[in-house]
Motif scaffolding. Sequence first.
Motif, PDB file in Angstrom:
ATOM      1  N   UNK A  11       0.852  -1.181   0.000  1.00 19.15           N
ATOM      2  CA  UNK A  11       0.000   0.000   0.000  1.00 19.15           C
ATOM      3  C   UNK A  11       0.890   1.234   0.000  1.00 19.15           C
ATOM      4  N   UNK A  12       0.631   2.127  -0.937  1.00 18.27           N
ATOM      5  CA  UNK A  12       1.361   3.393  -1.008  1.00 18.27           C
ATOM      6  C   UNK A  12       0.686   4.380  -0.059  1.00 18.27           C
ATOM      7  N   UNK A  13       1.396   4.819   0.971  1.00 18.96           N
ATOM      8  CA  UNK A  13       0.832   5.725   1.967  1.00 18.96           C
ATOM      9  C   UNK A  13       1.508   7.085   1.855  1.00 18.96           C
ATOM     10  N   UNK A  14       0.712   8.129   1.717  1.00 18.02           N
ATOM     11  CA  UNK A  14       1.217   9.502   1.704  1.00 18.02           C
ATOM     12  C   UNK A  14       0.510  10.256   2.824  1.00 18.02           C
ATOM     13  N   UNK A  15       1.281  10.711   3.793  1.00 16.17           N
ATOM     14  CA  UNK A  15       0.705  11.390   4.948  1.00 16.17           C
ATOM     15  C   UNK A  15       0.856  12.902   4.809  1.00 16.17           C
TER      16      UNK A  15
END
Length: 299
Positions: A11-15
């Motif tokens: 999963x690509x997570x961008x915070x």
Amino acid sequence: MSDSLADAARIDVRRGVTFAAPDGSPLHLDLYRPATAGVGTADAARRAAVVLVPGSRGRAPDSGELARYALDLAERGYVCVVPAYRGSDVASFPAQIRDLKAAIRWLRAADDVGVDPDRVGAFGHGTGAHLAVLAAVTAGEASFAPHESAFAGVPIDAAAASSAHDGLAAVVGVAGTYALEHQPETDGLVALLGGDRESAPDAWERASPSTYLGGNGQPGARDTSQTDAAADVPPILLLHGEDDDVVPAMASELFHDMLEESDVTAECVVAADAGHGVHETQRPFTLGWTEAFFDRHLR
């Protein structure tokens, strides 16, 4: 949720992605994308998306509350965002619903995210459930629309974001309250709405999802324009804990009856031996019903 879990699930997570800046104050969201999600090109496969709205009891929400749900749904193939919204300590209603609608519009306007604009749903807990359902019953409501200036300085086409549709295709509300005419005047609601029923009657009416079903939520008391509006309400699933001592389960059961009376596709499921935090104490129950519901209505 740890980043190692996201990596393992691909999963690509961008915070901390800025999606709006109402009154010049940036609002951020966390973005979860399956590694194979489309990137907005003409031939990319766009995915269904879910906006996850944390509870806050009227204060600024904690995006971490629903991080695990975002990961679970992203593993199932959904693009997920967990947006912030202004708490009652910063701004009173309708700032919160405008912020949520800004996130929905941003999601549709951000081409590089790879979302199918016709398959956007929402999941919320507590105050987040109230806002998600309110968004569902007020698609296109001009008074709740974020102003184009809210997208100023945000790395997105402000005109495209402000004109994007803010409707939803399916909504799951967990432990929320939806008929404020039957809700006690709690400190949280009074702070959120800028006063009690006597001092802020308009806010109490406008903030109640039941208002938009006709007759201020009273079954059978709808006029023609309200019936037409109710016809545009997407399918709604209401989940609640039987032993909720913050918002009684009757709040979901009552609103479910109103939805059915207005011919809205709706389900209501109450979990035994669960309180207000049913989404945490009974995750298999909450996630199982949520995934099945979104798979039926967003796939």
